[in-house]
Design a protein around this motif. Sequence first.
Motif, PDB file in Angstrom:
ATOM      1  N   SER A 190       0.589  -1.254   0.185  1.00 10.85           N
ATOM      2  CA  SER A 190      -0.078   0.318   0.430  1.00 10.85           C
ATOM      3  C   SER A 190       1.043   1.601   0.053  1.00 10.85           C
ATOM      4  N   THR A 191       0.211   2.223  -0.167  1.00  3.26           N
ATOM      5  CA  THR A 191       0.794   3.582  -0.257  1.00  3.26           C
ATOM      6  C   THR A 191       1.534   4.386   0.959  1.00  3.26           C
ATOM      7  N   ILE A 192       1.233   3.923   1.979  1.00  2.22           N
ATOM      8  CA  ILE A 192       1.019   3.905   3.902  1.00  2.22           C
ATOM      9  C   ILE A 192       2.776   2.755   3.313  1.00  2.22           C
ATOM     10  N   LYS A 193       2.562   1.738   3.182  1.00  2.64           N
ATOM     11  CA  LYS A 193       3.519   0.489   3.877  1.00  2.64           C
ATOM     12  C   LYS A 193       4.784   1.206   2.255  1.00  2.64           C
ATOM     13  N   ILE A 194       5.049   1.572   1.524  1.00  2.00           N
ATOM     14  CA  ILE A 194       6.150   1.959   0.805  1.00  2.00           C
ATOM     15  C   ILE A 194       6.656   3.214   1.439  1.00  2.00           C
ATOM     16  N   LEU A 195       6.081   4.536   2.089  1.00  6.76           N
ATOM     17  CA  LEU A 195       6.208   5.304   2.387  1.00  6.76           C
ATOM     18  C   LEU A 195       7.440   4.933   4.101  1.00  6.76           C
ATOM     19  N   LEU A 196       6.175   4.035   4.738  1.00  4.27           N
ATOM     20  CA  LEU A 196       6.859   3.884   5.882  1.00  4.27           C
ATOM     21  C   LEU A 196       8.250   2.982   5.347  1.00  4.27           C
ATOM     22  N   PHE A 197       8.056   2.187   4.755  1.00  5.80           N
ATOM     23  CA  PHE A 197       8.919   0.691   4.281  1.00  5.80           C
ATOM     24  C   PHE A 197      10.153   0.636   3.526  1.00  5.80           C
ATOM     25  N   ILE A 198       9.713   1.548   2.660  1.00  3.62           N
ATOM     26  CA  ILE A 198      10.961   2.148   1.605  1.00  3.62           C
ATOM     27  C   ILE A 198      11.246   3.695   1.301  1.00  3.62           C
ATOM     28  N   SER A 199      10.963   4.564   1.030  1.00  4.30           N
ATOM     29  CA  SER A 199      11.067   5.954   0.922  1.00  4.30           C
ATOM     30  C   SER A 199      11.834   6.184   2.272  1.00  4.30           C
TER      31      SER A 199
END
Length: 219
Positions: free
Chosen positions: A129-138
Amino acid sequence: MEWTWFPIKLSFFIATIATVITFFVAVLFAHIMVTRRVRMKPLVETFFFLPLVLPPTVIGFMLVIVFGKNSPFGRFIEYIVGSSIMFTATAAVLASATVAFPLMYQSVKTGFISIDENIVGAAKVDGASTIKILLFISLPLSIRSITAGVILSFTRAFGEFGATLMFAGNIPEVTQTIPTVIYLAIESGNVNLAWKYVGISIFISFLLLFSINQTNRQN
């Protein structure tokens, strides 16, 4: 005037809270600007960067207009809180956060832009999800830029003077920070006291900026 630790402790408190606020706000807006198509994006970002070039007194004046007792928003806050936030530590935090925000925003945005799009694309394919991408990647992949932004924002908030003086005042034991106590010491002719606070301010700012250079060298 006599020496007191209050301006130093308050400056650290204000800079810390202001940095936390700018971090979350900057992450939100930087993520939106990088990942979505925003209409009039140049205009919006120009507005974000205005605190970098506007005189601090102008920023302080605008904060008074927005949050002052005569403004609808200011009266609403006074109704909710029970008193005006002007000439309080809260006002100093808002002033410091406003002037520090552009530095945090640009640093976070630079970090997000530097991320390989293939990594983000692969995460989306796997169903992240967008949140997971933000928290765990970005955020993890932007840690270097974010760290620089945090230090720069803290340093800027720590040394804020003009907007703070107009919006929060220079009240001893209430809103008096290192920059404002230096101003008052010089105004009263107490140069020796001013030098003590100036030395502390230079020392702390030097250490923070030096830490950025060390981090860049290690990476």
